[in-house]
Write an enzyme that holds these catalytic residues in place. Structure first.
Site, PDB file in Angstrom:
ATOM      1  N   ASN A  12       0.847  -1.194  -0.018  1.00  0.00           N
ATOM      2  CA  ASN A  12       0.114   0.023   0.097  1.00  0.00           C
ATOM      3  C   ASN A  12       0.981   1.062   0.131  1.00  0.00           C
ATOM      4  O   ASN A  12       1.473   1.540   1.033  1.00  0.00           O
ATOM      5  CB  ASN A  12      -1.065  -0.180   1.226  1.00  0.00           C
ATOM      6  CG  ASN A  12      -1.562   1.176   1.374  1.00  0.00           C
ATOM      7  OD1 ASN A  12      -2.023   2.172   0.539  1.00  0.00           O
ATOM      8  ND2 ASN A  12      -2.188   1.392   2.702  1.00  0.00           N
ATOM      9  N   TRP A  13       1.132   1.971  -1.262  1.00  0.00           N
ATOM     10  CA  TRP A  13       1.982   2.861  -1.238  1.00  0.00           C
ATOM     11  C   TRP A  13       1.461   4.430  -0.625  1.00  0.00           C
ATOM     12  O   TRP A  13       2.044   5.317  -0.532  1.00  0.00           O
ATOM     13  CB  TRP A  13       2.101   3.252  -2.830  1.00  0.00           C
ATOM     14  CG  TRP A  13       3.229   2.288  -3.410  1.00  0.00           C
ATOM     15  CD1 TRP A  13       3.521   1.128  -2.954  1.00  0.00           C
ATOM     16  CD2 TRP A  13       3.985   2.755  -4.392  1.00  0.00           C
ATOM     17  NE1 TRP A  13       4.653   0.513  -3.677  1.00  0.00           N
ATOM     18  CE2 TRP A  13       4.998   1.656  -4.506  1.00  0.00           C
ATOM     19  CE3 TRP A  13       4.298   3.759  -5.173  1.00  0.00           C
ATOM     20  CZ2 TRP A  13       5.967   1.348  -5.514  1.00  0.00           C
ATOM     21  CZ3 TRP A  13       5.321   3.644  -6.088  1.00  0.00           C
ATOM     22  CH2 TRP A  13       6.105   2.412  -6.332  1.00  0.00           C
ATOM     23  N   LYS A  14      -0.101   4.274  -0.089  1.00  0.00           N
ATOM     24  CA  LYS A  14      -0.372   5.454   0.269  1.00  0.00           C
ATOM     25  C   LYS A  14      -0.487   6.697  -0.809  1.00  0.00           C
ATOM     26  O   LYS A  14      -0.270   6.382  -1.881  1.00  0.00           O
ATOM     27  CB  LYS A  14      -0.170   5.762   1.795  1.00  0.00           C
ATOM     28  CG  LYS A  14      -0.091   4.440   2.624  1.00  0.00           C
ATOM     29  CD  LYS A  14      -0.041   4.736   3.978  1.00  0.00           C
ATOM     30  CE  LYS A  14       0.287   3.444   4.829  1.00  0.00           C
ATOM     31  NZ  LYS A  14       0.143   3.504   6.363  1.00  0.00           N
ATOM     32  N   HIS A  99      -9.545   0.737   4.866  1.00  0.00           N
ATOM     33  CA  HIS A  99      -8.255   0.920   5.538  1.00  0.00           C
ATOM     34  C   HIS A  99      -8.480   1.851   6.949  1.00  0.00           C
ATOM     35  O   HIS A  99      -9.138   2.844   6.547  1.00  0.00           O
ATOM     36  CB  HIS A  99      -7.163   1.673   4.669  1.00  0.00           C
ATOM     37  CG  HIS A  99      -5.802   1.597   5.319  1.00  0.00           C
ATOM     38  ND1 HIS A  99      -5.499   2.613   6.224  1.00  0.00           N
ATOM     39  CD2 HIS A  99      -4.723   0.782   5.117  1.00  0.00           C
ATOM     40  CE1 HIS A  99      -4.045   2.229   6.633  1.00  0.00           C
ATOM     41  NE2 HIS A  99      -3.692   1.153   5.859  1.00  0.00           N
ATOM     42  N   GLU A 101      -6.921   4.148   7.928  1.00  0.00           N
ATOM     43  CA  GLU A 101      -6.778   5.723   7.551  1.00  0.00           C
ATOM     44  C   GLU A 101      -7.874   6.381   7.027  1.00  0.00           C
ATOM     45  O   GLU A 101      -8.311   7.322   7.160  1.00  0.00           O
ATOM     46  CB  GLU A 101      -5.425   5.940   6.954  1.00  0.00           C
ATOM     47  CG  GLU A 101      -4.117   5.808   7.619  1.00  0.00           C
ATOM     48  CD  GLU A 101      -3.042   5.374   6.938  1.00  0.00           C
ATOM     49  OE1 GLU A 101      -2.674   5.445   5.675  1.00  0.00           O
ATOM     50  OE2 GLU A 101      -2.157   4.905   7.554  1.00  0.00           O
ATOM     51  N   GLU A 169      -5.058  -5.568  10.386  1.00  0.00           N
ATOM     52  CA  GLU A 169      -4.071  -4.377  10.749  1.00  0.00           C
ATOM     53  C   GLU A 169      -4.452  -3.682  11.981  1.00  0.00           C
ATOM     54  O   GLU A 169      -5.272  -2.576  12.080  1.00  0.00           O
ATOM     55  CB  GLU A 169      -4.114  -3.276   9.514  1.00  0.00           C
ATOM     56  CG  GLU A 169      -3.805  -3.828   8.240  1.00  0.00           C
ATOM     57  CD  GLU A 169      -3.414  -2.782   7.355  1.00  0.00           C
ATOM     58  OE1 GLU A 169      -2.104  -3.177   6.824  1.00  0.00           O
ATOM     59  OE2 GLU A 169      -3.927  -2.029   7.109  1.00  0.00           O
ATOM     60  N   GLY A 175       2.582   1.967  10.972  1.00  0.00           N
ATOM     61  CA  GLY A 175       3.467   3.026  10.593  1.00  0.00           C
ATOM     62  C   GLY A 175       4.362   3.368  11.970  1.00  0.00           C
ATOM     63  O   GLY A 175       4.982   4.361  11.972  1.00  0.00           O
ATOM     64  N   SER A 214       3.537  -2.325  10.100  1.00  0.00           N
ATOM     65  CA  SER A 214       5.125  -2.344  10.505  1.00  0.00           C
ATOM     66  C   SER A 214       5.754  -3.534   9.990  1.00  0.00           C
ATOM     67  O   SER A 214       6.778  -4.039  10.633  1.00  0.00           O
ATOM     68  CB  SER A 214       5.348  -2.183  11.919  1.00  0.00           C
ATOM     69  OG  SER A 214       4.992  -0.811  12.224  1.00  0.00           O
ATOM     70  N   GLY A 235       2.841  -1.210   4.342  1.00  0.00           N
ATOM     71  CA  GLY A 235       2.826   0.449   4.080  1.00  0.00           C
ATOM     72  C   GLY A 235       4.159   0.530   3.750  1.00  0.00           C
ATOM     73  O   GLY A 235       4.675   0.567   2.618  1.00  0.00           O
ATOM     74  N   GLY A 236       4.898   1.366   4.442  1.00  0.00           N
ATOM     75  CA  GLY A 236       6.267   1.928   4.281  1.00  0.00           C
ATOM     76  C   GLY A 236       7.273   1.034   3.625  1.00  0.00           C
ATOM     77  O   GLY A 236       8.219   1.533   2.869  1.00  0.00           O
TER      78      GLY A 236
HETATM   79  C1  PEP Z   1      -0.776   0.166   6.235  1.00  0.00           C
HETATM   80  O1  PEP Z   1      -0.934   1.197   6.014  1.00  0.00           O
HETATM   81  O2  PEP Z   1      -1.503  -0.663   5.714  1.00  0.00           O
HETATM   82  C2  PEP Z   1       0.526  -0.478   6.750  1.00  0.00           C
HETATM   83  C3  PEP Z   1       0.708  -1.823   7.119  1.00  0.00           C
HETATM   84  O3  PEP Z   1       1.706   0.479   6.979  1.00  0.00           O
HETATM   85  P1  PEP Z   1       2.935   0.091   7.603  1.00  0.00           P
HETATM   86  O4  PEP Z   1       3.494  -1.125   7.029  1.00  0.00           O
HETATM   87  O5  PEP Z   1       4.035   1.220   7.094  1.00  0.00           O
HETATM   88  O6  PEP Z   1       2.731  -0.040   8.999  1.00  0.00           O
END
Ligand code: PEP
Length: 252
Positions: A12-14, A99, A101, A169, A175, A214, A235-236
């Protein structure tokens, strides 16, 4: 048997990525065949990049392109929104819905998440439905209740292993660099699996349940080895090809 489920590593590049990110995506594409024995890969860039990424990925068996959200309606007066049909037309094969967010920043409810998941199916794509508790809910011992409630309402009837992926999640892990213990993940994924089987019978036993929050190369192998963890939503660490591919290599 859930052991036979092929893992999915979804990135997920957001709100990250410009046309210049195509080089990073191409590095993922180039490395995808090396991890094809481990996992399917899905990259969900911002909507502006879906068409160009999908064009590059055309013909790839192990890497597909997805989207991060959609509107529940197929078309209409919804300025700034994108329908599942539009995202399918651009080349997306799956869409993340619900998600945390989106739930937190846009006030999306479980009912709206279900309507979006139905829209994803209407467009012939796979819905990746996200659930998970906040830190406060966790501290109150409500994790399983929250997950049950979100699943009950957010998942439409008719889920199958080829049209639904569930992503657990924990909001507090997204994050932050924090992750639940492998034991915690096993309890929660086992609980989610029971609910999926109770509702969707044999299909529920085969629906992928991703862990997200994470995930990085250094913890992927431990998390991916947990029972009923069928991949990761990342994500990141999905923004860099080397990290994203290393996470896939961590799959059992
Ligand atoms: C996400 O936003 O779906 C996520 C898992 O982010 P991260 O891996 O950065 O915690």
């Amino acid at each position: 048997m859930t052991d036979a489920i092929r893992p999915l590593i979804a990135g997920n590049w957001k709100m990250n990525g410009l046309k210049s990110s195509l080089a990073e995506f191409e590095a993922m594409l180039a490395g995808a065949s090396d991890v094809a024995d481990k996992a399917d890969l899905l990259v969900c860039p911002p909507a502006t990049l879906i068409a160009s990424f999908a064009e590059r990925a055309r013909g790839s068996k192990s890497l597909r392109v997805g989207a991060q959200d959609c509107h529940a309606k197929p078309s209409g007066a919804h300025t700034g929104d994108l329908s599942a049909e539009m995202l399918a037309d651009a080349g997306a094969s799956a869409i993340i819905v619900g998600h945390s967010e989106r739930r937190a920043n846009h006030g999306e409810t479980d009912v709206e998440v279900r309507q979006k998941a139905e829209a994803v199916w209407r467009a012939g794509l796979t819905a990746i439905v996200c659930i998970g508790e906040t830190q406060h809910q966790r501290d109150q011992g409500q994790t399983l209740d929250i997950c049950r409630g979100q699943l009950n309402i957010s998942l439409p009837d008719g889920a199958r292993s080829d049209n639904l992926v569930v992503a657990y999640e924990p909001v507090w892990a997204i994050g932050t660099g924090l992750t639940p213990t492998a034991w915690d993940v096993e309890q929660i994924h086992g609980f989610i699996r029971e609910l999926l089987i109770a509702r969707f019978k044999g299909e529920g036993a085969r629906i992928r349940i991703l862990y997200g929050g994470s995930v990085k190369p250094s913890n992927a192998a431990e998390l991916m080895a947990v029972a009923n963890v069928n991949g990761a939503l990342v994500g990141g660490a999905s923004l860099k090809a080397a990290d994203f591919l290393a996470i896939a290599r961590g799959c059992p």
